[in-house]
Design a protein around this motif. Sequence first.
Motif, mmCIF file in Angstrom:
data_model
loop_
_atom_site.group_PDB
_atom_site.id
_atom_site.type_symbol
_atom_site.label_atom_id
_atom_site.label_comp_id
_atom_site.label_asym_id
_atom_site.label_seq_id
_atom_site.Cartn_x
_atom_site.Cartn_y
_atom_site.Cartn_z
ATOM 1 N N TRP A 1 33.574 24.976 35.440
ATOM 2 C CA TRP A 1 32.472 25.423 34.585
ATOM 3 C C TRP A 1 32.235 26.922 34.747
ATOM 4 C CZ3 TRP A 1 29.523 22.196 31.358
ATOM 5 C CH2 TRP A 1 28.356 22.740 30.830
ATOM 6 N N GLY B 1 26.306 18.599 30.309
ATOM 7 C CA GLY B 1 27.720 18.949 30.368
ATOM 8 C C GLY B 1 28.289 18.820 31.764
ATOM 9 N N CYS C 1 27.255 23.895 21.172
ATOM 10 C CA CYS C 1 26.144 23.011 20.794
ATOM 11 C C CYS C 1 24.804 23.726 20.980
ATOM 12 C CB CYS C 1 26.177 21.733 21.624
ATOM 13 S SG CYS C 1 27.566 20.643 21.259
ATOM 14 N N LYS C 2 24.669 24.494 22.056
ATOM 15 C CA LYS C 2 23.438 25.233 22.293
ATOM 16 C C LYS C 2 23.221 26.301 21.226
ATOM 17 C CE LYS C 2 22.902 26.730 26.484
ATOM 18 N NZ LYS C 2 23.262 27.282 27.819
ATOM 19 N N THR D 1 29.652 22.844 25.215
ATOM 20 C CA THR D 1 28.204 22.833 25.440
ATOM 21 C C THR D 1 27.553 24.103 24.902
ATOM 22 O OG1 THR D 1 28.496 21.502 27.447
ATOM 23 C CG2 THR D 1 26.395 22.631 27.189
ATOM 24 N N ALA E 1 21.014 21.273 28.213
ATOM 25 C CA ALA E 1 22.321 20.765 27.785
ATOM 26 C C ALA E 1 23.394 21.054 28.824
ATOM 27 C CB ALA E 1 22.706 21.376 26.438
ATOM 28 N N ASP E 2 23.216 22.131 29.601
ATOM 29 C CA ASP E 2 24.180 22.447 30.664
ATOM 30 C C ASP E 2 24.228 21.340 31.712
ATOM 31 O OD1 ASP E 2 24.865 24.833 29.471
ATOM 32 O OD2 ASP E 2 23.420 26.017 30.620
ATOM 33 N N TYR F 1 32.278 23.287 29.125
ATOM 34 C CA TYR F 1 31.364 24.436 29.087
ATOM 35 C C TYR F 1 31.374 25.075 27.701
ATOM 36 C CZ TYR F 1 29.708 29.192 29.598
ATOM 37 O OH TYR F 1 29.036 30.385 29.391
#
Length: 229
Positions: free
Chosen positions: A110, A87, A48-49, A45, A83-84, A42
């Motif tokens: 998560w 992940g 990255c977001k 991710t 993207a979640d 999490y």
Amino acid sequence: MTLYHFGNCLALVYAPYHMAYKFSGISEYATFSKCVYAGGLYIFTQLCKMLLLATFFPDYDNTHASGEYDVFLEILKATVDLADLLGLYFAINAVPGKGHAKILTAAIGWACAEVIITRSVLLWVGARGSEFDWKYVRSCAESNVALLQHASTAALVWLWTRSDLPKKHFPIVITLLALSPYRNLLEDAIGSMLGLSTWALLAVRAMHASAVGLTALAMYAVLAQQIGM
């Protein structure tokens, strides 16, 4: 009084997560390390977001601060939340065992990482203040709704990975997964159109999460019966 309020907020936030881990049965599978792994995914991710948002939407904060609301920009920004799903996919695949163990382990890990990062500082700084404020209670209740949302999304991701999923269920799974990044936008739009208060909007979020969760549960039950899980 403030310490009592702070303790109540902590219990309201973290007790449901502990109960979900303890009484769902996944603790018997020694999945704590996998929950930690899902929490780490999490955090990765979200980083990255943030990088994607900073790269492709560098002026978003300035636009938001000026009071302008660009629907197209909001939709593009929400698309990054896809993207979640990726992940959660990796988190589910990292967990051995049956489907329910994969789903619950990934979802709880998560969601725990999210609530620790997004709520802990808020409660520590705000809920310990000299005055009682319902917004902290509402924030704690939102974290419980988020747990249900993540469990529903994890179930949908797991169903999507199954090659033996009934064909009539596949379009439903794909549609719900495709709409999941835009969940907050849709709920906020409904709240704005109906002029809902913050508590009424929270109720809408809870009903939405419950509806998606029950749909995912029904499809999981059909698949489990079909393959004899």
